[in-house]
Design a protein around this motif. Structure first.
Motif, PDB file in Angstrom:
ATOM      1  N   ARG A   1     -23.020 -51.664  69.551  1.00  0.00           N
ATOM      2  CA  ARG A   1     -22.282 -53.109  69.805  1.00  0.00           C
ATOM      3  C   ARG A   1     -23.243 -53.896  68.958  1.00  0.00           C
ATOM      4  O   ARG A   1     -22.690 -54.974  68.587  1.00  0.00           O
ATOM      5  CB  ARG A   1     -22.068 -53.358  71.374  1.00  0.00           C
ATOM      6  CG  ARG A   1     -21.031 -52.443  71.966  1.00  0.00           C
ATOM      7  CD  ARG A   1     -20.426 -53.015  73.078  1.00  0.00           C
ATOM      8  NE  ARG A   1     -21.780 -52.739  74.238  1.00  0.00           N
ATOM      9  CZ  ARG A   1     -21.650 -51.662  75.167  1.00  0.00           C
ATOM     10  NH1 ARG A   1     -20.759 -50.841  74.906  1.00  0.00           N
ATOM     11  NH2 ARG A   1     -22.654 -51.483  75.953  1.00  0.00           N
TER      12      ARG A   1
ATOM     13  N   TRP B   1     -22.578 -53.989  65.339  1.00  0.00           N
ATOM     14  CA  TRP B   1     -21.060 -54.819  65.031  1.00  0.00           C
ATOM     15  C   TRP B   1     -21.164 -56.217  65.045  1.00  0.00           C
ATOM     16  O   TRP B   1     -20.619 -56.831  64.315  1.00  0.00           O
ATOM     17  CB  TRP B   1     -20.293 -53.870  66.042  1.00  0.00           C
ATOM     18  CG  TRP B   1     -19.108 -53.104  65.164  1.00  0.00           C
ATOM     19  CD1 TRP B   1     -18.111 -53.291  64.853  1.00  0.00           C
ATOM     20  CD2 TRP B   1     -19.531 -51.789  64.917  1.00  0.00           C
ATOM     21  NE1 TRP B   1     -17.560 -52.276  64.364  1.00  0.00           N
ATOM     22  CE2 TRP B   1     -18.490 -51.308  64.336  1.00  0.00           C
ATOM     23  CE3 TRP B   1     -20.465 -50.837  65.130  1.00  0.00           C
ATOM     24  CZ2 TRP B   1     -18.501 -49.797  63.653  1.00  0.00           C
ATOM     25  CZ3 TRP B   1     -20.605 -49.619  64.605  1.00  0.00           C
ATOM     26  CH2 TRP B   1     -19.630 -49.199  64.104  1.00  0.00           C
TER      27      TRP B   1
ATOM     28  N   PHE C   1     -18.384 -47.731  72.645  1.00  0.00           N
ATOM     29  CA  PHE C   1     -19.720 -47.815  71.990  1.00  0.00           C
ATOM     30  C   PHE C   1     -20.723 -47.676  72.845  1.00  0.00           C
ATOM     31  O   PHE C   1     -20.796 -48.195  73.961  1.00  0.00           O
ATOM     32  CB  PHE C   1     -19.698 -48.851  70.954  1.00  0.00           C
ATOM     33  CG  PHE C   1     -18.747 -48.679  69.974  1.00  0.00           C
ATOM     34  CD1 PHE C   1     -17.457 -47.993  69.768  1.00  0.00           C
ATOM     35  CD2 PHE C   1     -18.642 -49.864  69.065  1.00  0.00           C
ATOM     36  CE1 PHE C   1     -16.762 -47.947  68.788  1.00  0.00           C
ATOM     37  CE2 PHE C   1     -17.683 -49.846  67.847  1.00  0.00           C
ATOM     38  CZ  PHE C   1     -16.769 -48.948  67.840  1.00  0.00           C
TER      39      PHE C   1
ATOM     40  N   ILE D   1     -23.206 -45.029  67.361  1.00  0.00           N
ATOM     41  CA  ILE D   1     -21.953 -45.596  67.977  1.00  0.00           C
ATOM     42  C   ILE D   1     -21.659 -44.828  69.184  1.00  0.00           C
ATOM     43  O   ILE D   1     -21.203 -45.570  70.277  1.00  0.00           O
ATOM     44  CB  ILE D   1     -20.635 -45.406  66.902  1.00  0.00           C
ATOM     45  CG1 ILE D   1     -21.084 -45.765  65.489  1.00  0.00           C
ATOM     46  CG2 ILE D   1     -19.321 -45.736  67.621  1.00  0.00           C
ATOM     47  CD1 ILE D   1     -20.079 -45.336  64.286  1.00  0.00           C
TER      48      ILE D   1
ATOM     49  N   HIS E   1     -11.464 -49.840  70.281  1.00  0.00           N
ATOM     50  CA  HIS E   1     -12.216 -49.030  71.440  1.00  0.00           C
ATOM     51  C   HIS E   1     -13.565 -49.335  71.460  1.00  0.00           C
ATOM     52  O   HIS E   1     -14.322 -48.523  71.554  1.00  0.00           O
ATOM     53  CB  HIS E   1     -11.736 -47.823  71.574  1.00  0.00           C
ATOM     54  CG  HIS E   1     -10.341 -47.328  71.822  1.00  0.00           C
ATOM     55  ND1 HIS E   1      -9.821 -47.306  73.113  1.00  0.00           N
ATOM     56  CD2 HIS E   1      -9.385 -47.237  71.124  1.00  0.00           C
ATOM     57  CE1 HIS E   1      -8.546 -47.128  73.285  1.00  0.00           C
ATOM     58  NE2 HIS E   1      -8.239 -46.994  71.755  1.00  0.00           N
ATOM     59  N   GLN E   2     -14.136 -50.499  71.018  1.00  0.00           N
ATOM     60  CA  GLN E   2     -15.432 -50.799  71.231  1.00  0.00           C
ATOM     61  C   GLN E   2     -16.003 -50.733  72.542  1.00  0.00           C
ATOM     62  O   GLN E   2     -17.335 -50.714  72.741  1.00  0.00           O
ATOM     63  CB  GLN E   2     -15.813 -52.257  70.408  1.00  0.00           C
ATOM     64  CG  GLN E   2     -15.383 -52.263  68.886  1.00  0.00           C
ATOM     65  CD  GLN E   2     -15.899 -53.282  68.328  1.00  0.00           C
ATOM     66  OE1 GLN E   2     -16.847 -54.071  68.821  1.00  0.00           O
ATOM     67  NE2 GLN E   2     -15.188 -54.005  67.318  1.00  0.00           N
ATOM     68  N   GLU E   3     -15.518 -50.692  73.580  1.00  0.00           N
ATOM     69  CA  GLU E   3     -15.681 -50.324  74.901  1.00  0.00           C
ATOM     70  C   GLU E   3     -16.376 -49.164  74.998  1.00  0.00           C
ATOM     71  O   GLU E   3     -17.281 -48.992  75.845  1.00  0.00           O
ATOM     72  CB  GLU E   3     -14.696 -50.768  76.080  1.00  0.00           C
ATOM     73  CG  GLU E   3     -13.753 -49.642  76.219  1.00  0.00           C
ATOM     74  CD  GLU E   3     -12.684 -49.390  75.099  1.00  0.00           C
ATOM     75  OE1 GLU E   3     -11.764 -48.460  75.065  1.00  0.00           O
ATOM     76  OE2 GLU E   3     -12.491 -50.352  74.245  1.00  0.00           O
TER      77      GLU E   3
ATOM     78  N   TYR F   1     -11.318 -47.385  65.944  1.00  0.00           N
ATOM     79  CA  TYR F   1     -12.446 -47.531  66.564  1.00  0.00           C
ATOM     80  C   TYR F   1     -12.619 -48.884  66.814  1.00  0.00           C
ATOM     81  O   TYR F   1     -13.288 -49.456  67.717  1.00  0.00           O
ATOM     82  CB  TYR F   1     -13.493 -47.408  65.265  1.00  0.00           C
ATOM     83  CG  TYR F   1     -14.178 -45.855  65.355  1.00  0.00           C
ATOM     84  CD1 TYR F   1     -15.367 -45.619  65.720  1.00  0.00           C
ATOM     85  CD2 TYR F   1     -13.216 -44.685  65.293  1.00  0.00           C
ATOM     86  CE1 TYR F   1     -15.964 -44.038  65.863  1.00  0.00           C
ATOM     87  CE2 TYR F   1     -13.653 -43.536  65.290  1.00  0.00           C
ATOM     88  CZ  TYR F   1     -15.182 -43.022  65.417  1.00  0.00           C
ATOM     89  OH  TYR F   1     -15.455 -41.778  65.739  1.00  0.00           O
ATOM     90  N   ASP F   2     -12.363 -50.077  66.039  1.00  0.00           N
ATOM     91  CA  ASP F   2     -12.294 -51.180  66.280  1.00  0.00           C
ATOM     92  C   ASP F   2     -11.564 -51.752  67.694  1.00  0.00           C
ATOM     93  O   ASP F   2     -12.023 -52.746  68.477  1.00  0.00           O
ATOM     94  CB  ASP F   2     -11.623 -52.215  65.296  1.00  0.00           C
ATOM     95  CG  ASP F   2     -12.616 -52.519  64.443  1.00  0.00           C
ATOM     96  OD1 ASP F   2     -13.909 -52.577  64.522  1.00  0.00           O
ATOM     97  OD2 ASP F   2     -12.103 -52.959  63.010  1.00  0.00           O
TER      98      ASP F   2
ATOM     99  N   TYR G   1     -21.827 -46.856  59.320  1.00  0.00           N
ATOM    100  CA  TYR G   1     -22.727 -47.478  60.451  1.00  0.00           C
ATOM    101  C   TYR G   1     -24.296 -47.429  59.800  1.00  0.00           C
ATOM    102  O   TYR G   1     -25.008 -48.303  59.729  1.00  0.00           O
ATOM    103  CB  TYR G   1     -22.921 -46.667  61.617  1.00  0.00           C
ATOM    104  CG  TYR G   1     -23.830 -46.894  62.767  1.00  0.00           C
ATOM    105  CD1 TYR G   1     -23.775 -47.660  63.644  1.00  0.00           C
ATOM    106  CD2 TYR G   1     -25.294 -46.324  62.527  1.00  0.00           C
ATOM    107  CE1 TYR G   1     -24.791 -48.124  64.536  1.00  0.00           C
ATOM    108  CE2 TYR G   1     -26.071 -46.538  63.346  1.00  0.00           C
ATOM    109  CZ  TYR G   1     -26.199 -47.463  64.613  1.00  0.00           C
ATOM    110  OH  TYR G   1     -26.963 -47.584  65.275  1.00  0.00           O
TER     111      TYR G   1
ATOM    112  N   SER H   1     -20.980 -56.330  58.876  1.00  0.00           N
ATOM    113  CA  SER H   1     -20.644 -55.001  59.924  1.00  0.00           C
ATOM    114  C   SER H   1     -20.109 -53.907  59.188  1.00  0.00           C
ATOM    115  O   SER H   1     -19.898 -54.076  57.980  1.00  0.00           O
ATOM    116  CB  SER H   1     -19.044 -55.830  60.462  1.00  0.00           C
ATOM    117  OG  SER H   1     -18.358 -54.866  61.070  1.00  0.00           O
TER     118      SER H   1
ATOM    119  N   GLN I   1     -17.092 -42.849  60.129  1.00  0.00           N
ATOM    120  CA  GLN I   1     -17.621 -43.868  60.573  1.00  0.00           C
ATOM    121  C   GLN I   1     -19.097 -44.185  60.729  1.00  0.00           C
ATOM    122  O   GLN I   1     -19.575 -45.073  60.583  1.00  0.00           O
ATOM    123  CB  GLN I   1     -16.882 -44.133  61.937  1.00  0.00           C
ATOM    124  CG  GLN I   1     -15.329 -44.513  61.943  1.00  0.00           C
ATOM    125  CD  GLN I   1     -14.388 -43.359  61.436  1.00  0.00           C
ATOM    126  OE1 GLN I   1     -14.842 -42.057  61.771  1.00  0.00           O
ATOM    127  NE2 GLN I   1     -13.407 -43.388  60.467  1.00  0.00           N
TER     128      GLN I   1
END
Length: 457
Positions: free
Chosen positions: A295, A298, A290, A190, A286-288, A283-284, A253, A303, A249
């Motif tokens: 990515r 996800w 990851f 992640i 702020h996936q930028e 977390y969802d 994963y 998921s 989290q």
């Protein structure tokens, strides 16, 4: 510039370091002490400085041992800005509101059993104290150099430990201080790898695993799959104490990555932590932040946060209902060191059973219930009663959110000219081993921080 150490200086928890520079006073972290009852009693003690005299606070990340005393700091007079990374600013209210709720429950429990004449116990802080903290937050993005006080600038770099975790670069008085915060291992799922820093006049560096190296992550993941298979054959239950931020989290994963291999469709999986469920939402959002592989995971099914047999248990009744399940369940619950939270209720109900598998996936501080279980104590005390330990205990160290000795050495190796180091956030055995390695390999001066010790940069 002067640094004075007041927490995580000889132990892992309670991160707190006072910096005086450019005529200003700022605090790096203000964390909660965790461990034995005696250690945690120190959280309510007066601060060794005047909170009202601080000009700013900078937080490295949102774990409770780095932010847990901020509400007390504000309640006792601090009113300045609190600087932190943007994702950390989203995580902080989740963490502190949960801590306030736990503190209120613990006070009620303690007062119910207090002896005649014994003073009534008050919670460490309240929801109102947390609300006062939120008004002071000043979120920052990574990699933006910012003036936070006259003559004082900081930049936050990705530390790869949890979402929003930061290495703090601080410039003042023509000197540069680097505070590592907590550093994650390279290749952590992640998250991106810790940022390499090249220049510093002094490095404050964590040392949690300064005396050891982790197992290969692939071997650890394989071991986790074997635990699930063994537990399934016994029709048992797997309990995983996990921190609401980071470990929970990452476990989901791995569940998604190994869904077919581990035959996870046959299990009932519970994330028994309202806080962890809220963190999933952060977390969802702020996936930028990851890494590329995350990515990609996800983007496909299942998921990690929406596994078809994953149950988020919000209410106390739902949590209690898990204890009626005879077998075939995987339960992830806080706290990560088993020192509080819902995991204690599950342990209380299941430790005596040989078909219970307890899997520890993170650091267990001295004095915690988790540490006693990892060290194979035959009996443990939970909620005032002793419980026999017949359960099978597994330590899966390769999933730690902290990098190991080699990772710490590799991160320090990026600095030019071997700047002096002050080791924090580690027990003495770990710090002494890391100090020896850094001193021998780089010729650097290495100090082991102690409470009240001062260093001039």
């Amino acid at each position: 510039m002067q640094v004075e150490f007041h927490g995580a200086a000889g132990q892992v928890t309670g991160s707190m370091h006072l910096v005086e520079a450019a005529g200003k006073r700022l605090l790096l972290d203000c964390g909660m002490l965790q461990g034995s009852r005696e250690q945690e009693a120190g959280n309510a003690e007066p601060f060794p400085f005047d909170p009202a005299g601080l000009d700013a606070v900078v937080l490295s990340h949102a774990h409770i041992d780095h932010i847990g005393r901020v509400p007390l700091l504000v309640a006792r007079g601090f009113s300045g800005p609190i600087w932190l990374q943007r994702a950390s600013a989203d995580l902080l209210p989740v963490m502190l509101e949960d801590a306030a709720s736990l503190a209120a429950s613990e006070a009620v429990r303690a007062n119910r059993h207090r002896a005649p004449g014994e003073p009534e116990q008050a919670p460490l802080f309240t929801a109102a104290d947390v609300a006062a903290v939120l008004a002071l937050l000043r979120p920052l993005d990574y990699d933006v150099r910012t003036t936070i006080l006259p003559g004082v600038e900081i930049a936050l770099r990705d530390a790869g430990h949890i979402l929003g975790s930061s290495i703090v670069e601080l410039w003042a008085d023509d000197r540069k201080l680097v505070f590592s915060g907590d550093l994650g291992p390279r290749g952590t799922p992640i998250l991106r790898d810790p940022t390499a820093i090249a220049e510093a006049d002094l490095v404050l560096m964590e040392s949690t695993y300064g005396d050891r190296n982790h197992r290969e992550r692939a071997a650890t993941v394989h071991e986790l799959g074997e635990v699930f298979e063994h537990a399934w054959r016994e029709r048992g239950v797997v309990l995983i104490p996990a921190f609401a931020v980071g470990r929970s989290q990452e476990l989901l994963y791995w569940f998604a990555r190994h869904w077919d291999e581990w035959k996870l469709e046959r299990w009932r999986i519970f994330l028994d932590s309202p806080m962890a469920a809220k963190v999933v939402g952060v977390y969802d959002r702020h996936q930028e932040l990851f890494d590329e592989q995350a990515r990609a995971v996800w983007a496909r099914k299942p998921s990690p946060f929406r596994l078809p047999n994953l149950h988020y248990t919000a209410s106390t009744g739902e949590s209690m209902g898990i204890n009626a399940i005879a077998g075939g369940a995987i339960v992830i619950a806080g706290s990560g060191m088993a020192n509080g939270g819902r995991i204690q209720h599950h342990l209380r109900h299941r430790l005596a059973r040989r078909d219970t598998h307890v899997v520890f996936v993170g650091y267990q501080a001295e004095g915690t219930l988790g540490r006693r279980l990892v060290e194979r104590a035959p009996w443990v005390r939970i909620h005032g009663r002793d419980h026999r330990v017949n359960a099978q205990i597994h330590t899966v160290g390769g999933l730690s959110a902290h990098t190991d000795q080699q990772g710490l050495i590799d991160w320090y190796a990026n600095f030019r000219n071997a700047p002096p180091v002050a080791l924090v956030h580690g027990e003495d055995r770990a710090r002494e081993a890391l100090a020896g390695e850094i001193g021998e390999r780089f010729g650097a001066r290495v100090d082991l921080a102690r409470p009240g010790m001062r260093l001039v940069v």
